[in-house]
Design a protein around this motif. Structure first.
Motif, PDB file in Angstrom:
ATOM      1  N   PHE A   1     -67.103 -45.953 -20.462  1.00  0.00           N
ATOM      2  CA  PHE A   1     -65.789 -45.130 -20.159  1.00  0.00           C
ATOM      3  C   PHE A   1     -66.399 -43.678 -19.841  1.00  0.00           C
ATOM      4  N   LEU A   2     -67.464 -43.322 -20.372  1.00  0.00           N
ATOM      5  CA  LEU A   2     -68.228 -41.916 -20.047  1.00  0.00           C
ATOM      6  C   LEU A   2     -68.356 -42.073 -18.526  1.00  0.00           C
TER       7      LEU A   2
ATOM      8  N   SER B   1     -64.841 -42.045 -13.817  1.00  0.00           N
ATOM      9  CA  SER B   1     -64.117 -40.525 -13.658  1.00  0.00           C
ATOM     10  C   SER B   1     -62.670 -40.466 -13.657  1.00  0.00           C
ATOM     11  N   LEU B   2     -62.268 -41.417 -12.874  1.00  0.00           N
ATOM     12  CA  LEU B   2     -60.560 -41.459 -13.063  1.00  0.00           C
ATOM     13  C   LEU B   2     -60.107 -42.894 -12.845  1.00  0.00           C
ATOM     14  N   HIS B   3     -58.903 -43.316 -13.244  1.00  0.00           N
ATOM     15  CA  HIS B   3     -58.423 -44.606 -13.160  1.00  0.00           C
ATOM     16  C   HIS B   3     -56.894 -44.664 -12.702  1.00  0.00           C
TER      17      HIS B   3
ATOM     18  N   GLN C   1     -62.731 -45.175 -10.381  1.00  0.00           N
ATOM     19  CA  GLN C   1     -64.073 -44.473  -9.669  1.00  0.00           C
ATOM     20  C   GLN C   1     -64.971 -44.328 -10.672  1.00  0.00           C
TER      21      GLN C   1
ATOM     22  N   ARG D   1     -69.183 -46.937  -6.388  1.00  0.00           N
ATOM     23  CA  ARG D   1     -68.417 -45.924  -7.017  1.00  0.00           C
ATOM     24  C   ARG D   1     -66.860 -46.282  -7.055  1.00  0.00           C
ATOM     25  N   GLU D   2     -66.432 -47.358  -6.578  1.00  0.00           N
ATOM     26  CA  GLU D   2     -64.967 -47.734  -6.798  1.00  0.00           C
ATOM     27  C   GLU D   2     -65.073 -49.129  -7.364  1.00  0.00           C
TER      28      GLU D   2
ATOM     29  N   PHE E   1     -53.515 -49.694 -17.899  1.00  0.00           N
ATOM     30  CA  PHE E   1     -53.601 -48.272 -17.661  1.00  0.00           C
ATOM     31  C   PHE E   1     -53.582 -47.499 -18.965  1.00  0.00           C
TER      32      PHE E   1
ATOM     33  N   CYS F   1     -56.538 -45.078 -20.679  1.00  0.00           N
ATOM     34  CA  CYS F   1     -56.375 -43.877 -20.946  1.00  0.00           C
ATOM     35  C   CYS F   1     -56.837 -43.457 -22.480  1.00  0.00           C
TER      36      CYS F   1
ATOM     37  N   ALA G   1     -60.560 -43.819 -22.669  1.00  0.00           N
ATOM     38  CA  ALA G   1     -61.180 -42.536 -22.259  1.00  0.00           C
ATOM     39  C   ALA G   1     -61.213 -41.493 -23.088  1.00  0.00           C
ATOM     40  N   GLU G   2     -60.040 -41.342 -23.886  1.00  0.00           N
ATOM     41  CA  GLU G   2     -59.963 -40.306 -24.786  1.00  0.00           C
ATOM     42  C   GLU G   2     -60.858 -40.497 -26.008  1.00  0.00           C
TER      43      GLU G   2
ATOM     44  N   ASN H   1     -63.853 -41.386 -25.597  1.00  0.00           N
ATOM     45  CA  ASN H   1     -65.057 -41.056 -25.210  1.00  0.00           C
ATOM     46  C   ASN H   1     -65.204 -39.829 -24.627  1.00  0.00           C
ATOM     47  N   PRO H   2     -64.974 -38.548 -25.311  1.00  0.00           N
ATOM     48  CA  PRO H   2     -65.360 -37.450 -24.438  1.00  0.00           C
ATOM     49  C   PRO H   2     -66.694 -37.061 -24.396  1.00  0.00           C
ATOM     50  N   GLU H   3     -67.072 -36.161 -23.601  1.00  0.00           N
ATOM     51  CA  GLU H   3     -68.649 -35.773 -23.392  1.00  0.00           C
ATOM     52  C   GLU H   3     -69.119 -35.480 -24.819  1.00  0.00           C
TER      53      GLU H   3
ATOM     54  N   TYR I   1     -59.478 -32.272 -24.162  1.00  0.00           N
ATOM     55  CA  TYR I   1     -60.865 -32.348 -23.557  1.00  0.00           C
ATOM     56  C   TYR I   1     -60.570 -32.047 -21.903  1.00  0.00           C
TER      57      TYR I   1
ATOM     58  N   ASN J   1     -58.878 -33.669 -20.218  1.00  0.00           N
ATOM     59  CA  ASN J   1     -58.567 -34.830 -19.411  1.00  0.00           C
ATOM     60  C   ASN J   1     -56.973 -34.573 -18.668  1.00  0.00           C
TER      61      ASN J   1
ATOM     62  N   PHE K   1     -55.286 -40.882 -14.179  1.00  0.00           N
ATOM     63  CA  PHE K   1     -55.788 -40.198 -15.325  1.00  0.00           C
ATOM     64  C   PHE K   1     -57.331 -39.887 -14.843  1.00  0.00           C
ATOM     65  N   ILE K   2     -57.450 -38.475 -14.991  1.00  0.00           N
ATOM     66  CA  ILE K   2     -58.608 -37.982 -14.488  1.00  0.00           C
ATOM     67  C   ILE K   2     -59.657 -37.438 -15.714  1.00  0.00           C
ATOM     68  N   ARG K   3     -60.813 -38.008 -15.530  1.00  0.00           N
ATOM     69  CA  ARG K   3     -61.602 -37.357 -16.880  1.00  0.00           C
ATOM     70  C   ARG K   3     -61.946 -35.837 -16.594  1.00  0.00           C
TER      71      ARG K   3
ATOM     72  N   VAL L   1     -65.228 -34.523 -14.860  1.00  0.00           N
ATOM     73  CA  VAL L   1     -65.329 -34.631 -13.614  1.00  0.00           C
ATOM     74  C   VAL L   1     -64.842 -33.573 -12.799  1.00  0.00           C
TER      75      VAL L   1
END
Lengths: 229, 93
Positions: free
Chosen positions: A72-73, A76-78, A95, A122-123, A138, A142, A145-146, A148-150, B35, B37, B61-63, B66
């Motif tokens: 998930f890191l 970039s977007l979904h 992406q 990339r996609e 979806f 989300c 993704a949350e 897995n922050p940087e 973060y 997001n 949803f955008i990380r 990025v």
């Protein structure tokens, strides 16, 4: 941590993917009957989508050696894609961040010599046969993704980690042990004259620094001006 | 925390998010988290040539990591307020 899409074929006895339980990876959602389309390639199916707390795994139902995973890191977007003109089936569009290779001439080249380089994808589209599940997928994306922050590096490029600097007020002079006020004052849109940096013994309410180390004691010494230095 | 609070106040406004891969996406700011997001609604791609596949998505949803920058509506920004808030936060206030 691996950037980008990669092959994944580690399965347990029941066909589900082997997770890294030692790092706390958990399975969050399983979606059977999902096809996957990488980049511009045609869709691959049938398969099962496994969503873990760390990554997304697609395992082929037909070929036990075939599977893909992406952290998930690296996503970039979904988004949910429903427009039939853009893509024939409703799907989750993602992406994927790729490692930028400066030596490459054509960044979009995924195949060379007929071998697909997954790390350049990339996609990616995930097409569930049950399109009513798209919103659920979806939301799970989300959520993960949350999760897995940087990662915050202890000794990263910035010495102060993720601290933001807004003005010279924030510049650290350094405890009481620093010998002299040799700290650089960055150009700041706000005036720093008269502001202290936390060490009250040095700062004065007015801009008169009666420190013997300064030669021009009879003048007002402005911090932003340098004389003979 | 400042930018998180700031973006929370922008929810509902039109923004354009430019990603580090040069893709620009315009949409209504639906939500943001600590973060940074970003969830956008009514999204449409600004530069349609590079990523034509993205034209159709309604929500995305955008990380946060990025995002290169977020273009804000010109009348949606109180510069002085933001400025003061930034200074306050820098001082730990």
């Amino acid at each position: 941590m691996v950037v980008g899409l990669r092959e994944f074929a580690l399965r347990t006895g029941d066909g589900s993917p082997a997770l890294d339980e030692s790092s706390g990876e958990e399975l969050m959602h399983v979606q059977p009957s999902v096809a996957v389309a990488l980049g511009d390639r045609s869709v691959e199916s049938p398969g099962t989508l496994y969503i873990t707390s760390r990554k997304l795994i697609w395992l082929s139902d037909a070929d036990v050696a075939k599977g893909y995973a992406v952290d998930f890191l690296s996503i970039s977007l979904h988004a949910v894609s429903r427009d039939p003109q853009t893509y024939s089936s409703p799907c989750i569009y993602t992406q994927i961040e790729v490692v930028e290779d400066e030596d490459e001439e054509d960044e979009d080249e995924e195949e060379s010599n007929g071998v697909l380089d997954l790390s350049k994808i990339r996609e990616m589209r995930l097409v569930p046969s049950d399109s009513t599940q798209l919103d659920t997928l979806f939301d799970v994306f989300c959520e993960c993704a949350e999760l897995n922050p940087e990662p915050i590096e202890e000794e990263g490029e910035e010495e102060n980690g993720h601290n933001w600097v807004f003005s010279a007020d924030q510049m650290v002079v350094g405890g009481g042990g620093e010998e002299d006020a040799e700290w650089q004052i960055s150009q700041s849109p706000t005036s720093v004259i008269g502001h202290s940096n936390g060490d009250e013994s040095i700062a004065q309410p007015m801009l008169e620094i009666n420190d013997q180390r300064f030669d021009d004691a009879e003048e007002m010494v402005h911090e932003n001006e340098t004389k003979d230095h | 925390q400042l930018f998180f609070s700031y973006f929370k106040d922008l929810v509902g406004q039109e923004v354009t998010v430019e990603l580090k891969n040069d893709l620009a996406i315009r949409g209504t700011l639906h939500s943001v988290d600590q973060y940074l997001n970003i969830k956008l609604e009514n999204t449409r791609v600004v530069d349609q040539d590079k990523y034509p596949h993205m034209l159709s998505v309604r929500n995305c949803f955008i990380r946060g990591s990025v995002v290169r920058y977020v273009q804000l509506p010109p009348d949606g920004v109180d510069v002085d307020l933001l400025h003061d808030a930034a200074r306050r936060e820098a001082r730990g206030g």
